[in-house]
Design an enzyme around this catalytic site. Sequence first.
Site, short mmCIF file in Angstrom:
data_model
loop_
_atom_site.label_atom_id
_atom_site.label_comp_id
_atom_site.label_asym_id
_atom_site.label_seq_id
_atom_site.Cartn_x
_atom_site.Cartn_y
_atom_site.Cartn_z
N SER A 212 3.26 2.81 8.17
CA SER A 212 2.02 3.31 7.55
C SER A 212 0.82 2.76 8.31
O SER A 212 0.96 2.33 9.46
CB SER A 212 1.98 2.89 6.07
N ASN A 213 -0.35 2.78 7.71
CA ASN A 213 -1.56 2.28 8.37
C ASN A 213 -2.43 1.57 7.33
O ASN A 213 -2.07 1.49 6.16
CB ASN A 213 -2.29 3.43 9.06
N HIS A 214 -3.58 1.10 7.76
CA HIS A 214 -4.40 0.25 6.88
C HIS A 214 -5.26 1.03 5.88
O HIS A 214 -6.03 0.42 5.14
CB HIS A 214 -5.31 -0.65 7.73
N SER A 215 -5.17 2.34 5.87
CA SER A 215 -6.04 3.11 4.97
C SER A 215 -5.70 2.80 3.51
O SER A 215 -4.53 2.80 3.12
CB SER A 215 -5.86 4.61 5.23
N ALA A 278 -5.58 9.14 6.22
CA ALA A 278 -5.11 8.73 7.55
C ALA A 278 -3.64 9.15 7.65
O ALA A 278 -2.75 8.47 7.13
CB ALA A 278 -5.26 7.22 7.71
#
Length: 413
Positions: A212-215, A278
């Site tokens: 995943s990502n930091h969003s 994101a």
Amino acid sequence: MMADILAHKHIILGITGGIAAYKAATLCSRLVQAGATVDVVMTEAAQQFITPLTFQALTHRRIYHDIFDIPDGENIPHISLADQADLLIIAPATTNTLAKLANGLADNLLTTIALATPAPILVAPAMETDMWQHPATQSNMAKLEQWGVTLAGPAEGRLASGAVGRGRMVEPEEILDMARLRLAQAGDLAGCNLVVTAGGTRETIDPVRFISNHSTGKMGYAIAHAARDRGAKVTLISTASLSVPIGVALIPVDSAQQMRDAVMDVVRLADVLIMSAAVADFRPATVAEQKIKKKADSSIGMSIDLVRTPDILADVATYKNQMAQNGDVVCPKVTIGFAAESENLLTNAEGKLKRKNLDMIAANNISASDAGFGVDTNRVTLLMADGKKEELPLMSKRSVAEIILDKVMGLLH
Ligand code: C5P
């Protein structure tokens, strides 16, 4: 740019005689803090539970309870208050008052105002479960809702009697949010069908892991909230678990593919699509059925094969092209993307604006600690399809959302 929709609104807060009247003090305080002018009207029974002085101290205004108490030189309260109001909230609303409203009785100042006002009415019932479930109450409520009265609650939970069931007055914050939703029906985006995506997608590796990502979804939720407050019918497609504003339809998703399917499903009826999520560009080529185990020899590395996820905006652009070629009405009318970049911000954002056939892109540099992922502030540059550019200073995500919606208004008309 719009502030809280409650700011500068004239609210009549009607309080009737139930134990939940003590919560009306919190509601009153929150309304005042939101910038509303609040005139409190209490029934006789309400004053048995809480004193008018409490509300006078909170509102700095005189409290109304007697229909015949008309200070020299003032207009009759039920006429002047009823005319000035933007919204009448009755919280708590007892069975007795609801019955009077449903039958057009006007035997005290509050019920008289309710009949006289052209303003919308929001009621938050509070009573014992048996009283709420009684056919008389239910038929009164049905009648009131048919007349356009907005109903907040009642909630299930512990009642003052100690019993547990439906009948608790909903919490002040929820009433406040319902009030915003009701007032929003006169907003500049009323009638607009808006879809917004939020959060970072999760691409499953095995039953316990994902990429995943930091969003965090804060920007998308700020847009959903602001659009709701301006009257839009909002669908929020989200991977995040933040609190969803009342009135916003949530479609929870996890992966880029799920988000794509949800977007394509609702976009056919949308006026506006704002892709603030994101979305992962890659996902594991295969999902392991069981948890992947460590290799016994720690010197042997691990690798995961990745494949591309669907580009949602590219798919929306293709869909729009097909609609246009068929001579159909093109939906969504306005498409807005986000570009989160750590370098070459504007060049990269301009490329995406063109490639994804967007009307506007909000470019944000995620390398700054006060803007981008996780924080409540953002600093974006808006790039329009016609080449115009607007660099916004650091501001709250809510303010960025309002400016984006101002642009949406311009693009729609
Ligand atoms: O190309 P890039 O992913 O950086 O573009 C960002 C914009 O495109 C965002 O609005 C994002 O929500 C959207 N996007 C998408 N589908 C993807 C990846 C991103 O619609 N697979």
